[in-house]
Enzyme design. Structure first.
Site, PDB file in Angstrom:
ATOM      1  N   MET A  40       0.818  -1.218   0.000  1.00  0.00           N
ATOM      2  CA  MET A  40       0.000   0.000   0.000  1.00  0.00           C
ATOM      3  C   MET A  40       0.845   1.258   0.000  1.00  0.00           C
ATOM      4  SD  MET A  40      -3.473  -0.387   0.460  1.00  0.00           S
ATOM      5  CE  MET A  40      -4.097   0.832   1.634  1.00  0.00           C
ATOM      6  N   TYR A  42      -9.640   6.026  -3.032  1.00  0.00           N
ATOM      7  CA  TYR A  42      -9.048   4.680  -2.904  1.00  0.00           C
ATOM      8  C   TYR A  42      -7.617   4.685  -2.350  1.00  0.00           C
ATOM      9  CZ  TYR A  42      -7.590   4.903  -7.991  1.00  0.00           C
ATOM     10  OH  TYR A  42      -7.077   5.209  -9.203  1.00  0.00           O
ATOM     11  N   GLU A  43      -7.139   3.513  -2.005  1.00  0.00           N
ATOM     12  CA  GLU A  43      -5.846   3.354  -1.300  1.00  0.00           C
ATOM     13  C   GLU A  43      -5.819   4.134   0.010  1.00  0.00           C
ATOM     14  OE1 GLU A  43      -4.950   0.739  -3.995  1.00  0.00           O
ATOM     15  OE2 GLU A  43      -3.883   1.031  -2.131  1.00  0.00           O
ATOM     16  N   GLY A  44      -6.921   4.116   0.736  1.00  0.00           N
ATOM     17  CA  GLY A  44      -7.015   4.889   1.971  1.00  0.00           C
ATOM     18  C   GLY A  44      -7.538   6.263   1.636  1.00  0.00           C
TER      19      GLY A  44
END
Lengths: 570, 570
Positions: A292, A432-434
């Site tokens: 991530m 997205y991705e946090g």
């Protein structure tokens, strides 16, 4: 028409990344001036020649679900194969795994160019990078030998499977299961959503990295493990063999990014989906963060990509569209709209924000390389920069895409013009991705307290040592004061102020890098003149805006909780 | 599920509009408390019961072009007829023209509710209001008698035909022609673009107001005249008769607002399109501004509408979606996301910005009524507020719609959720009816200098007399200083600073009205508590942000012109 931003990339690599420092090391000796130029030029040709022309089809046709799997629009398979053939996937992969071992910062430039040409398409290689990272750091030698060479070239692509309907930001709530079959094999079962490029027809195999829960695993994130789950199991010779019971149930009907199929994947419908552990049982979260963190930089980079594309389109339009005489001019002749002050203000803002976002994201990417070289403080710097690069990079991408529509006027709202696509495509990146809120929480909850605040203090010190503009120094001082004050706050107060603080610190960092850039760009060519103007605008006008966030970044949570939740519906 | 924002509307009518003052006059005596309540409740039922359920179909099916004309999605014809039957179109129309003669501010509330339920749909009645205004102020008694009763009820709808491909912001560049046929008739010829509801199947006639050029007319805006061009000519008894040679060539494929057909209209393809002059030859621009000014308020109102709708959707989601435990809480139970500080910050910001936008637009609308009553300074106040209401109202609509997506997380990007529609629909509003850049130019170019700066000075004085918060006073002072300084600047410098200045002055105005609102809302009910929280948040956190724009609002144009136009492509 898309033109690779080669001049700005080279400038940022030279003066923000410090590519010469990297190339002076044994590890990155390959990153010579010639090679860097050749890479930027070569990927620029692929991007402009093959990827950019597919931008509209990616949106209007889009990836399609069929019972046999997801089908990409015409042209994508060839354009993807040419990417693989050109060796563009291998740029940043270590030589031991079949890559070229160039710096991550160069790989960043490659993805920047590809994504500026076609952001949705470039998500496929971007995700593969995450899978490579996870395998390179946490895979067994056998796994690495079997999978990495194919992922490194991009011949196979990778995915990340985290989210489930009930487990979004709260990854620990996931329910997919992995049951041991013996012999290091696990039976995988569960449904994952929001899987970008979860299926497509551009590669003979897809390597899914899947978070799941083993029997008796503790609740929450502590009990999560990561599994390598190929779409097709490997034959003894390593070639793709039997179907591994991973099905695409559907793809989402999204506002944008239609070139990227967002899949609902069902694992093990027929109890015949086999995975292998990556990083040990319960090591899932650690392995996920490996995957991530660089993914977060790469999503920040998507902000750069869409900003670059939107800016080029708006500039192109403003240099052609003729409308109205210039106010205050003796001539009553209509002029190109680039001549009108407010249009030019929007364009200069777009240029400045795009360059600032690029400086920020590449600077963070450089820390990946410096950390790999063991440079003191680089890993820490990377960690504190990651939420800034992800959140602020994507915020800027959205702002610039919106300005791009505005420059186009009514034409901007008509889909055929293309400005609207950038605006729609960009909007997923702060999510997205946090989500960007999660990034802000990461900044104030984890990153500020690293080394007892020492990592943050060092960033502030570096900025302060170089900053010259009074306003910029004021912003750095404000960030310093607020950041140090965070330590004494309770969780609610920290989080209530986290987003405005993240923006302030991001703008301070960008301002620092942009001010430096403006000092360095002394040439009399058009690029240097534009760089100086963009940097001057950034420091003089955007930096003070961020100071306006001080009240919000020092506000307490009490006003938020002064009413019960239900009153929000009143 | 959509709920009419009746409580906030009533609050703003009482405390910002001063509806009781209006109702105390003979002209608006009908606007009693009971009537106002009945109107808000009644239109709320129509909006929630019939218009809101069509929101998704308006987007997904949309208005469709056919060779026989534009067809609305199922349900729209009935819902529109029920609007006509309910008398909702007649609210603000003077009694002499078949209306109810209620204040424009009440009509604003009616459109607010309808547009919050279904913004694209509500554009049809909104545009009809513009046509009514033009006819009421500039039509002949015959024209008024023939057309106004049908427009007042909404039985017939109205359009504005300004834009041509080469004439967007530069209206004076238009080329459509009107050739005299004698007997006060003119033959109309030309192509107009971006004509909202230029055709549809909800009304037996459509009244086009068309800007065109008469033979030998001077160049530019001075030579423009306005023509009334019905889709069907009227029979002797006033009923729609022969087709008037107005054809829909196509409708645009837009990013959003699909319920509103954006038409390309061709007038006089067969030399058989007949129009009548409105407001005399060369009186087109004056008549157009009559039509546009209220239209600008109504577009600002669309910002309120979409903000209201997006906020309701986000609040609804945040009150249901459960994800993660609250940070710092001893409980590890997952909570509704409304409980997380950063989500709550977004929601409170959405509430605050929505209420602020409503206060600003209704306050401007109230000046229409006060001006009609001859109240000193009201017309001036209306004119200076119009660019603020249009530009800042729509900017806030966009900001709130974007936050609405963010609150939904990944779900916000999926079209089925609906949050994306608000974001797409909203994006046209800063563009049409004069781009927000044009509004900023209007503010600094025309409005600030009205009465030698006296109109601006009076607004500042009124704000200063009431403001209590130090930050708000600081913002008002900054606006005062910058606004007065504008008089000494050349056109480029004024325009370069115009947009940030418009934002500052808009926030100061909103801050003034919100601070007052917070003082007044002393009740212990949920609405009052929320109002106090939203107002406190606005004054404490949003007002200081606007002060951060001071550097940009005082910057000169030189940085914009420090590079040649072509360098923007470097």
């Amino acid at each position: 028409m898309f033109t690779p931003a080669t001049a700005d990339q080279r400038f940022v690599l030279d003066h923000i990344v410090g590519i010469a420092d990297l190339a002076a090391t044994e590890r990155f000796a390959a990153a010579s001036d010639d090679v860097v130029d050749a890479v930027l030029e070569g990927v620029g040709q692929l991007a402009a020649g093959e990827w950019a022309p597919l931008l509209r089809a990616g949106d209007t046709v889009g990836a399609k679900w069929t019972p046999e799997g997801v089908v990409m629009p015409d042209g994508f398979v060839k354009a993807y194969h040419d990417y693989v053939e050109g060796g563009w996937g291998t740029i940043g992969v270590p030589e031991e795994f079949g890559g070229q071992g160039l710096p991550f910062a160069i790989q960043t430039a490659v993805l920047d160019t590809l994504g500026s040409a076609n952001m949705g398409f470039a998500l496929a290689p971007t995700l593969t990078v995450g899978a490579i990272e996870a395998l390179a750091h946490h895979g067994t030698p056998d796994q690495q030998a079997l999978y990495l060479p194919h992922l490194a070239t991009g011949e196979w692509t990778g995915t990340m499977n985290l989210t489930e309907p009930q487990a979004g930001s709260d990854v620990g709530a996931l329910r997919s299961t992995a049951t041991p079959l013996g012999d290091d094999k696990w039976s995988i079962k569960g449904t994952k959503i929001y899987i970008s490029f979860g299926d497509h027809d551009m590669a003979p195999n897809i390597v899914h990295l899947v978070l799941a829960r083993t029997p008796g695993a503790p609740a929450g994130t502590k009990g999560i493990s990561l599994f390598l789950v190929p779409k097709y199991r490997l034959n003894a010779d390593g070639t793709p063999g039997d179907f591994n019971d991973v099905r695409v149930v559907s793809i989402e009907h999204k506002m944008g990014l239609h070139a990227s199929p967002t899949c609902v994947l069902s694992f093990g419908d027929n109890d015949d989906c086999i995975g292998e552990l990556i990083g040990g049982e319960f090591g899932g979260i650690r392995a996920m963060f490996t995957m991530m963190n660089n993914a977060r930089l790469n999503v920040g980079l998507q902000g750069v990509q869409v900003a670059e594309a939107a800016t080029q389109a708006a500039v192109g339009y403003a240099l052609e569209r003729v409308q109205s005489a210039r106010a205050g001019s003796p001539s009553k002749e209509s002029v190109k709209i680039v001549e009108h002050p407010d249009v030019r203000r929007m364009l200069l803002r777009m240029k400045a924000q795009t360059q600032a976002a690029r400086a920020l994201v590449y600077y963070a990417a450089a820390q990946v390389d410096r950390a790999a070289l063991g440079e003191a403080g680089a890993q820490d710097r990377l960690e504190i920069l990651t939420p800034l690069a992800k959140a602020h990079g994507t915020d800027l991408g959205n702002e610039v895409a919106s300005l791009g529509i505005q420059v186009h006027g009514g034409m901007g709202y008509i889909e055929e013009t293309g400005a609207a696509q950038f605006f729609r495509d960009a909007r997923i990146t702060p999510i997205y991705e946090g989500t960007n809120g999660i990034q802000a929480a990461d900044l104030v909850g984890r990153k500020l307290s690293m080394a007892n605040g020492g990592v943050f203090a060092q960033l502030i010190a570096d900025m302060r040592a170089e900053a010259q503009d009074t306003g910029l120094i004021g912003l750095i001082d404000a960030c310093d004061e607020i950041g140090r004050g965070m330590a004494g706050l309770d969780a609610d107060d920290k989080l209530a102020a986290s987003y405005p603080f993240l923006t302030m610190l991001s703008v301070a960092t960008c301002g620092w890098l942009m001010e430096r850039s403006g000092r360095i760009a002394t040439g009399d060519d058009a690029f240097s003149a534009m760089k100086r103007a963009a940097c001057a605008f950034y420091v003089a006008q955007i930096v003070p805006e961020a100071l306006g966030l001080k009240a919000a970044a020092t506000a307490k949570a009490d006003v938020l909780y002064s009413v019960p939740a239900e009153a929000f519906a009143a």
